[in-house]
Motif scaffolding. Structure first.
Motif, PDB file in Angstrom:
ATOM      1  N   ASN A   1       0.766  -1.084  -0.005  1.00 22.15           N
ATOM      2  CA  ASN A   1      -0.050   0.103   0.166  1.00 22.15           C
ATOM      3  C   ASN A   1       0.750   1.295  -0.077  1.00 22.15           C
ATOM      4  O   ASN A   1       0.688   2.282  -0.630  1.00 22.15           O
ATOM      5  CB  ASN A   1      -0.934   0.064   1.329  1.00 22.15           C
ATOM      6  CG  ASN A   1      -1.989  -0.950   1.107  1.00 22.15           C
ATOM      7  OD1 ASN A   1      -2.836  -0.860  -0.150  1.00 22.15           O
ATOM      8  ND2 ASN A   1      -2.179  -1.872   2.022  1.00 22.15           N
TER       9      ASN A   1
ATOM     10  N   TYR B   1       1.297   4.135  -2.966  1.00 20.74           N
ATOM     11  CA  TYR B   1       0.938   5.497  -2.634  1.00 20.74           C
ATOM     12  C   TYR B   1       2.381   6.316  -3.148  1.00 20.74           C
ATOM     13  O   TYR B   1       2.162   7.260  -3.806  1.00 20.74           O
ATOM     14  CB  TYR B   1       0.723   5.638  -1.037  1.00 20.74           C
ATOM     15  CG  TYR B   1       0.626   7.046  -0.597  1.00 20.74           C
ATOM     16  CD1 TYR B   1      -0.586   7.959  -1.085  1.00 20.74           C
ATOM     17  CD2 TYR B   1       1.756   7.814  -0.041  1.00 20.74           C
ATOM     18  CE1 TYR B   1      -0.723   9.086  -0.682  1.00 20.74           C
ATOM     19  CE2 TYR B   1       1.366   8.989   0.372  1.00 20.74           C
ATOM     20  CZ  TYR B   1       0.348   9.587   0.116  1.00 20.74           C
ATOM     21  OH  TYR B   1       0.141  11.329   0.434  1.00 20.74           O
TER      22      TYR B   1
ATOM     23  N   ARG C   1      -6.326  12.959   5.343  1.00 22.11           N
ATOM     24  CA  ARG C   1      -6.460  11.528   5.126  1.00 22.11           C
ATOM     25  C   ARG C   1      -7.685  10.855   4.530  1.00 22.11           C
ATOM     26  O   ARG C   1      -7.555  10.143   3.836  1.00 22.11           O
ATOM     27  CB  ARG C   1      -6.604  10.615   6.617  1.00 22.11           C
ATOM     28  CG  ARG C   1      -7.957  11.042   7.256  1.00 22.11           C
ATOM     29  CD  ARG C   1      -7.786  10.437   8.724  1.00 22.11           C
ATOM     30  NE  ARG C   1      -8.965  10.668   9.595  1.00 22.11           N
ATOM     31  CZ  ARG C   1      -9.337  11.669  10.207  1.00 22.11           C
ATOM     32  NH1 ARG C   1      -8.473  12.850  10.201  1.00 22.11           N
ATOM     33  NH2 ARG C   1     -10.510  11.815  10.870  1.00 22.11           N
TER      34      ARG C   1
ATOM     35  N   ARG D   1      -7.391   8.672   0.924  1.00 25.04           N
ATOM     36  CA  ARG D   1      -8.339   7.510   0.920  1.00 25.04           C
ATOM     37  C   ARG D   1      -9.089   7.524  -0.295  1.00 25.04           C
ATOM     38  O   ARG D   1      -9.005   6.651  -1.083  1.00 25.04           O
ATOM     39  CB  ARG D   1      -9.536   7.389   2.142  1.00 25.04           C
ATOM     40  CG  ARG D   1     -10.339   6.307   1.984  1.00 25.04           C
ATOM     41  CD  ARG D   1     -11.350   6.239   3.202  1.00 25.04           C
ATOM     42  NE  ARG D   1     -12.248   7.317   3.334  1.00 25.04           N
ATOM     43  CZ  ARG D   1     -13.435   7.504   2.556  1.00 25.04           C
ATOM     44  NH1 ARG D   1     -13.885   6.463   1.931  1.00 25.04           N
ATOM     45  NH2 ARG D   1     -14.136   8.373   2.659  1.00 25.04           N
ATOM     46  N   HIS D   2      -9.567   8.598  -0.720  1.00 26.28           N
ATOM     47  CA  HIS D   2     -10.240   8.758  -2.084  1.00 26.28           C
ATOM     48  C   HIS D   2      -9.340   8.401  -3.173  1.00 26.28           C
ATOM     49  O   HIS D   2      -9.736   7.776  -4.196  1.00 26.28           O
ATOM     50  CB  HIS D   2     -11.036  10.119  -2.477  1.00 26.28           C
ATOM     51  CG  HIS D   2     -12.091  10.347  -1.458  1.00 26.28           C
ATOM     52  ND1 HIS D   2     -13.451   9.573  -1.478  1.00 26.28           N
ATOM     53  CD2 HIS D   2     -12.425  11.102  -0.469  1.00 26.28           C
ATOM     54  CE1 HIS D   2     -14.147  10.110  -0.587  1.00 26.28           C
ATOM     55  NE2 HIS D   2     -13.713  10.880   0.054  1.00 26.28           N
TER      56      HIS D   2
ATOM     57  N   ASN E   1      -8.193   4.576  -3.251  1.00 21.40           N
ATOM     58  CA  ASN E   1      -9.499   3.706  -3.330  1.00 21.40           C
ATOM     59  C   ASN E   1      -9.496   3.634  -5.097  1.00 21.40           C
ATOM     60  O   ASN E   1     -10.152   2.673  -5.689  1.00 21.40           O
ATOM     61  CB  ASN E   1     -10.781   4.300  -2.938  1.00 21.40           C
ATOM     62  CG  ASN E   1     -11.111   3.795  -1.624  1.00 21.40           C
ATOM     63  OD1 ASN E   1     -10.360   3.120  -0.941  1.00 21.40           O
ATOM     64  ND2 ASN E   1     -12.102   4.750  -0.936  1.00 21.40           N
TER      65      ASN E   1
ATOM     66  N   HIS F   1      -4.427  -1.267  -3.779  1.00 25.98           N
ATOM     67  CA  HIS F   1      -5.380  -1.209  -2.556  1.00 25.98           C
ATOM     68  C   HIS F   1      -6.377  -1.722  -2.781  1.00 25.98           C
ATOM     69  O   HIS F   1      -6.702  -2.354  -1.573  1.00 25.98           O
ATOM     70  CB  HIS F   1      -5.368   0.156  -2.431  1.00 25.98           C
ATOM     71  CG  HIS F   1      -5.917   0.813  -0.831  1.00 25.98           C
ATOM     72  ND1 HIS F   1      -5.410   0.282   0.178  1.00 25.98           N
ATOM     73  CD2 HIS F   1      -7.089   1.358  -0.736  1.00 25.98           C
ATOM     74  CE1 HIS F   1      -6.246   0.948   1.013  1.00 25.98           C
ATOM     75  NE2 HIS F   1      -7.263   1.302   0.582  1.00 25.98           N
TER      76      HIS F   1
ATOM     77  N   SER G   1      -7.571  -4.446   0.160  1.00 25.74           N
ATOM     78  CA  SER G   1      -8.700  -4.203   0.963  1.00 25.74           C
ATOM     79  C   SER G   1      -9.725  -5.174   1.088  1.00 25.74           C
ATOM     80  O   SER G   1     -10.442  -5.662   1.899  1.00 25.74           O
ATOM     81  CB  SER G   1      -9.523  -2.838   0.506  1.00 25.74           C
ATOM     82  OG  SER G   1      -8.677  -1.752   0.926  1.00 25.74           O
TER      83      SER G   1
ATOM     84  N   PHE H   1      -4.479   7.505   7.332  1.00 28.32           N
ATOM     85  CA  PHE H   1      -5.278   7.062   6.345  1.00 28.32           C
ATOM     86  C   PHE H   1      -5.204   5.538   6.593  1.00 28.32           C
ATOM     87  O   PHE H   1      -6.315   4.853   6.472  1.00 28.32           O
ATOM     88  CB  PHE H   1      -4.714   7.186   4.795  1.00 28.32           C
ATOM     89  CG  PHE H   1      -4.915   6.315   3.873  1.00 28.32           C
ATOM     90  CD1 PHE H   1      -6.363   5.757   3.558  1.00 28.32           C
ATOM     91  CD2 PHE H   1      -3.910   5.453   3.248  1.00 28.32           C
ATOM     92  CE1 PHE H   1      -6.253   4.897   2.437  1.00 28.32           C
ATOM     93  CE2 PHE H   1      -4.109   4.427   2.723  1.00 28.32           C
ATOM     94  CZ  PHE H   1      -5.372   4.073   2.247  1.00 28.32           C
TER      95      PHE H   1
ATOM     96  N   ASP I   1      -7.100   4.497   9.333  1.00 26.18           N
ATOM     97  CA  ASP I   1      -8.715   4.587   9.159  1.00 26.18           C
ATOM     98  C   ASP I   1      -9.409   3.469   8.510  1.00 26.18           C
ATOM     99  O   ASP I   1     -10.555   3.757   8.284  1.00 26.18           O
ATOM    100  CB  ASP I   1      -8.851   6.203   8.281  1.00 26.18           C
ATOM    101  CG  ASP I   1      -9.433   7.110   9.172  1.00 26.18           C
ATOM    102  OD1 ASP I   1      -9.723   6.873  10.261  1.00 26.18           O
ATOM    103  OD2 ASP I   1      -9.977   8.076   8.666  1.00 26.18           O
ATOM    104  N   TRP I   2      -8.651   2.535   7.798  1.00 30.60           N
ATOM    105  CA  TRP I   2      -9.193   1.671   7.165  1.00 30.60           C
ATOM    106  C   TRP I   2     -10.502   0.746   7.604  1.00 30.60           C
ATOM    107  O   TRP I   2     -11.416   0.738   7.134  1.00 30.60           O
ATOM    108  CB  TRP I   2      -8.320   0.506   6.541  1.00 30.60           C
ATOM    109  CG  TRP I   2      -8.830  -0.432   5.625  1.00 30.60           C
ATOM    110  CD1 TRP I   2      -8.700  -0.582   4.508  1.00 30.60           C
ATOM    111  CD2 TRP I   2      -9.291  -1.672   6.154  1.00 30.60           C
ATOM    112  NE1 TRP I   2      -9.444  -1.598   3.882  1.00 30.60           N
ATOM    113  CE2 TRP I   2      -9.905  -2.375   4.949  1.00 30.60           C
ATOM    114  CE3 TRP I   2      -9.873  -2.304   7.204  1.00 30.60           C
ATOM    115  CZ2 TRP I   2     -10.440  -3.603   4.976  1.00 30.60           C
ATOM    116  CZ3 TRP I   2     -10.520  -3.466   7.385  1.00 30.60           C
ATOM    117  CH2 TRP I   2     -10.925  -4.250   6.087  1.00 30.60           C
TER     118      TRP I   2
ATOM    119  N   SER J   1     -12.975   6.700  12.999  1.00 26.14           N
ATOM    120  CA  SER J   1     -12.037   7.674  12.301  1.00 26.14           C
ATOM    121  C   SER J   1     -12.384   8.955  13.322  1.00 26.14           C
ATOM    122  O   SER J   1     -11.383   9.754  13.544  1.00 26.14           O
ATOM    123  CB  SER J   1     -12.482   7.911  10.872  1.00 26.14           C
ATOM    124  OG  SER J   1     -11.976   9.325  10.162  1.00 26.14           O
TER     125      SER J   1
END
Length: 414
Positions: A55, A59, A78, A82-83, A86, A91, A95, A330, A333-334, A345
């Motif tokens: 991951n 990134y 974060r 995330r956006h 995704n 990732h 996930s 981030f 926050d998963w 979060s």
């Protein structure tokens, strides 16, 4: 409690599922169920050690450069990371695997429990009936923040019942933690409680609390070690879910922790207890499962019922401070967006010191510390250090605490 892998946990080889210790209401796994949990424990270890670093690579090499090119700046929080992440294929792959591992854990545990539900319920009744240490109140409503989702992907969450007087929710929760954490919480998944015993004895030698309140006790795995360590102390363990409490009470009784009263209650309203009733008020991986409206009420009520010179202690994972890199925020926050942890979060974005001051504490009374699980040498016989502490395998939590009016009492005594 917590069904997630605790902070900084690293496992070389997960112990086999048949290393799980049995107690009086344990579900008994068959050959195939053991094999599934062994697969999941190793699968979780493989994802954490081999796949998860991908991951950060994705990134650094793809997502961040593309974001900078598109926006002409760094991500501001974060959520922007995330956006962007995704949309990354690796990732998304990771996930999906991580989410499915949790669903497989829950379904294997649920199938194992439902296969023997009559036997487990009967075992629980033997420890529960006729004892005044289990107190259920059907009028207690399940809070919306507990009923809105199946937390941790557990069907029925903590309060689901298959039969009247059921304990299946607790049995399912109990049997799956070992696989999810790779045994890092010990054979009885009580590493949190064992850690608290060790921490308090090192921090305040000789202290003997009279009465302790454990909020959000779930199956009681974190409070039983404390109750056994302080046999002359009265422990009150509360939760809103009756099935969990039935299981927790039977489990504790079977392990000899008969000084715990399990009571169905909502921590937002502790009016049944007077001011200053408890010497110790605590939670273990619970606050992130409460709402933004409930958390301040819980802290304020905990402060009210805490005696002078009493300890408030909350074990969680660290808050998202300015010092924590946005990428780390981030990835932590998963669970909020993928593991049915809707308040994860927002809770970790709070300044817990500010929250505890708002509850009534003086800022000078606050402290933060780390609490490390006591390594279970029965399942991890090899140690990484000369001191006998296997810090690579021991779970670790961040703790927010306070001693109420302790300095004032010491000054008055002098």
């Amino acid at each position: 409690m917590t069904s997630k892998t605790p902070e900084n946990q690293k496992l070389d080889v997960p112990p086999p599922y048949n290393a799980v210790a049995r107690h009086g209401v344990s579900a008994e796994p068959n050959h195939d169920e053991i094999a599934r949990f062994n697969f999941l424990a190793n699968f979780n270890k493989f994802m954490a050690s081999e796949l998860s670093p991908g991951n950060k690579l994705a990134y650094d090499k793809r997502v961040l450069p593309a974001f900078q090119k598109t926006h002409g700046r760094e991500p501001k929080d974060r959520f922007e990371i995330r956006h962007a992440m995704n949309d990354d294929p690796f990732h998304r792959f990771w996930s999906a695997l991580k989410r499915n591992s949790m669903e497989m854990r829950q379904q294997n545990g649920r199938a194992m429990v439902l296969r023997q539900i009559d036997e487990i319920n009967a075992k629980a009744r033997q420890f529960n009936e006729g004892r005044d240490t289990l107190e259920l109140h059907p009028e207690i409503e399940i809070p919306r923040y507990q009923s809105a989702v199946d937390i941790h992907c557990m069907p029925g969450s903590y309060h689901g019942e298959e039969l009247p007087g059921d304990v299946s929710a607790g049995a399912n929760y109990d049997c799956g933690i070992f696989a999810t954490t790779g045994g890092g919480l010990g054979a009885l998944t009580d590493g949190g409680g064992q850690a608290l015993v060790k921490w308090i004895r090192e921090t305040r030698p000789g202290w003997e609390p009279r009465r302790v309140l454990d909020i959000g006790t779930t199956v009681g795995h974190n409070i039983v070690p404390l109750a056994l360590a302080f046999p002359n102390c009265e422990f009150i363990a509360i939760d809103t879910a009756a099935p969990i409490l039935r299981y927790a009470h039977a489990r504790a009784q079977s392990l000899g922790a008969t000084n715990i009263r399990f009571i169905q209650a909502n921590a937002e309203d502790l009016s049944r207890w007077d001011d200053g009733t408890f010497d110790w008020v605590q939670t273990t991986m619970f606050l992130h499962e409460t709402s933004g409206k409930a958390l301040p009420k819980i802290l304020a009520e905990g402060y009210r019922v805490l005696a002078d010179d009493g300890l408030m202690l909350h074990l969680e994972q660290p808050e998202y401070s300015d010092e924590m890199p946005l990428y780390e925020q981030f990835i932590r926050d998963w669970d909020a967006f993928n593991n049915n942890e809707p308040f994860w979060s927002s809770m970790h974005a709070l300044d817990m010191k500010d929250e505890m001051v708002s509850a009534g504490f003086d800022r000078s009374e606050l402290f933060e510390t780390g609490v490390r699980a006591v390594v279970d040498t029965e399942i991890f016989p090899q140690s990484d250090t000369e001191e006998g502490e296997d810090h690579g395998r021991a779970a670790f939590w961040h703790a927010y605490g306070a001693w109420k009016n302790r300095d004032e009492l010491q000054e008055a005594a002098e």
